[in-house]
Write a protein that holds these residues in place. Sequence first.
Motif, short mmCIF file in Angstrom:
data_model
loop_
_atom_site.label_atom_id
_atom_site.label_comp_id
_atom_site.label_asym_id
_atom_site.label_seq_id
_atom_site.Cartn_x
_atom_site.Cartn_y
_atom_site.Cartn_z
N LEU A 37 -2.62 -1.27 -9.94
CA LEU A 37 -1.43 -0.42 -9.97
C LEU A 37 -1.77 0.95 -10.55
N GLY A 38 -2.55 0.97 -11.60
CA GLY A 38 -2.96 2.23 -12.22
C GLY A 38 -3.76 3.10 -11.26
N LEU A 68 -1.72 8.53 -6.01
CA LEU A 68 -0.48 9.21 -5.61
C LEU A 68 -0.33 10.53 -6.36
N PHE A 69 -0.59 10.51 -7.66
CA PHE A 69 -0.48 11.72 -8.48
C PHE A 69 -1.48 12.78 -8.02
N ASP A 70 -2.73 12.36 -7.81
CA ASP A 70 -3.76 13.31 -7.38
C ASP A 70 -3.41 13.92 -6.03
N ASP A 71 -2.92 13.09 -5.10
CA ASP A 71 -2.53 13.60 -3.78
C ASP A 71 -1.40 14.61 -3.92
#
Length: 83
Positions: free
Chosen positions: A27-28, A34-37
């Motif tokens: 999950l991490g 997702l954050f990096d994208d």
Amino acid sequence: MTTQHQKEAGGMRTPHRRDISARQDLLGRELRQLFDDYTQEDMPDDLQDLAERLQAAFEGREPDGEAGAADGAAQPAAEPKKD
């Protein structure tokens, strides 16, 4: 040999610490991707201009490229005259 608790839970076992840790790691990694994208996406020009004006106002200076504006806000473009 099953316990009374396992029978009540439909035979499901309690996850082991190792299983929980593996799920948290997965999950991490997915959240990080997702954050990096998201952070790599281009910022629209209008939003970039607004951010620069807000930063300039916060710092008490004229925004870049807006030296002619008296109040530091962007001036709307003049509409062409219609005949």
